[in-house]
Design an enzyme around this catalytic site. Sequence first.
Site, PDB file in Angstrom:
ATOM      1  N   GLY A  64       0.758  -1.246   0.000  1.00  0.00           N
ATOM      2  CA  GLY A  64       0.000   0.000   0.000  1.00  0.00           C
ATOM      3  C   GLY A  64       0.787   1.294   0.000  1.00  0.00           C
ATOM      4  N   TRP A  66       2.297   3.000  -2.422  1.00  0.00           N
ATOM      5  CA  TRP A  66       1.941   3.948  -3.496  1.00  0.00           C
ATOM      6  C   TRP A  66       0.535   4.511  -3.275  1.00  0.00           C
ATOM      7  CZ3 TRP A  66       3.798   3.247  -9.183  1.00  0.00           C
ATOM      8  CH2 TRP A  66       5.189   3.015  -9.203  1.00  0.00           C
ATOM      9  N   ASP A 100      -6.607 -11.155  -9.220  1.00  0.00           N
ATOM     10  CA  ASP A 100      -5.521 -11.308 -10.197  1.00  0.00           C
ATOM     11  C   ASP A 100      -5.849 -10.468 -11.427  1.00  0.00           C
ATOM     12  OD1 ASP A 100      -3.727 -12.154 -12.135  1.00  0.00           O
ATOM     13  OD2 ASP A 100      -3.797 -14.244 -11.507  1.00  0.00           O
ATOM     14  N   ASP A 125       2.872  -0.894 -10.328  1.00  0.00           N
ATOM     15  CA  ASP A 125       4.143  -1.353  -9.740  1.00  0.00           C
ATOM     16  C   ASP A 125       4.119  -2.886  -9.699  1.00  0.00           C
ATOM     17  OD1 ASP A 125       6.637  -0.878  -8.566  1.00  0.00           O
ATOM     18  OD2 ASP A 125       5.827  -0.789  -6.528  1.00  0.00           O
ATOM     19  N   LYS A 165       6.139   0.076 -13.921  1.00  0.00           N
ATOM     20  CA  LYS A 165       7.427  -0.583 -13.681  1.00  0.00           C
ATOM     21  C   LYS A 165       7.630  -1.643 -14.755  1.00  0.00           C
ATOM     22  CE  LYS A 165       7.943  -3.380 -10.025  1.00  0.00           C
ATOM     23  NZ  LYS A 165       8.203  -3.454  -8.579  1.00  0.00           N
TER      24      LYS A 165
END
Length: 210
Positions: A64, A66, A100, A125, A165
């Site tokens: 958590g 970000w 997911d 991320d 990312k």
Amino acid sequence: MAGKKKRSASSTRWMKEHFDDQYVKEAQKKGLRSRAAFKIEEIQGKDKLLKPGMTVVDLGAAPGGWSQYAVQEVGLDGMVIACDILSMDPIAGVDFLQGDFREEAVLNALLKKVGDTKVDVVMSDMAPNFSGSAAVDQPSSMYLVELAFDMCHQVLAPNGAFVVKVFQGEGFDQYLAEVRKAFKVVKIRKPDSSRARSREVYIVASGYKL
Ligand SMILES: C[S@@+](CC[C@H](N)C(=O)[O-])C[C@H]1O[C@@H](n2cnc3c(N)ncnc32)[C@H](O)[C@@H]1O
């Protein structure tokens, strides 16, 4: 001792590096959920993507860091919608979905949360569990970033932004070229808080134009 599993050399090395890490210590001191919070803070310091009142989607949000940072930047008039395959302790102002992201049902549930609102920033991320085999890990990490980019096309506002990312390796250059086509400004950031030996970098794209 019976019943006690011996730690592997690599997990012992990881634990030593983790607990010696200045960013881990700093995150604990500041009550941040993760050292990853410093990465988005550094990106925000340079690129100023998050602004009060914005709607933000945070993919791969747990634990958590970000989301915690984003909620503080967008303030009470903004909105943060987050998703992770793992559970996450609640954060005030963050609407969290556990699931997911590779599953269509999860994407649809996220899209439902977004509703008709246009999203200002999609940030991801996400990172898969690495097996240690580049032949397996690189395609699975590229798959996640492809899905995150697809989501941009569905929810981003004109001039919206995307922070993702990406692990450098096969597929990276092609992916970057696709992102460049969709955004006016694209930068590659390697925050100081990102471990030097990690192949991760962040593509920071703004001015969504498709
Ligand atoms: C580096 S961590 C994210 C840290 C987070 N940004 C923070 O600040 O605390 C990567 C996250 O990606 C998540 N992840 C990996 N594969 C995923 C998937 N298929 N769907 C959703 N989340 C996924 C992992 O569970 C993990 O929590």
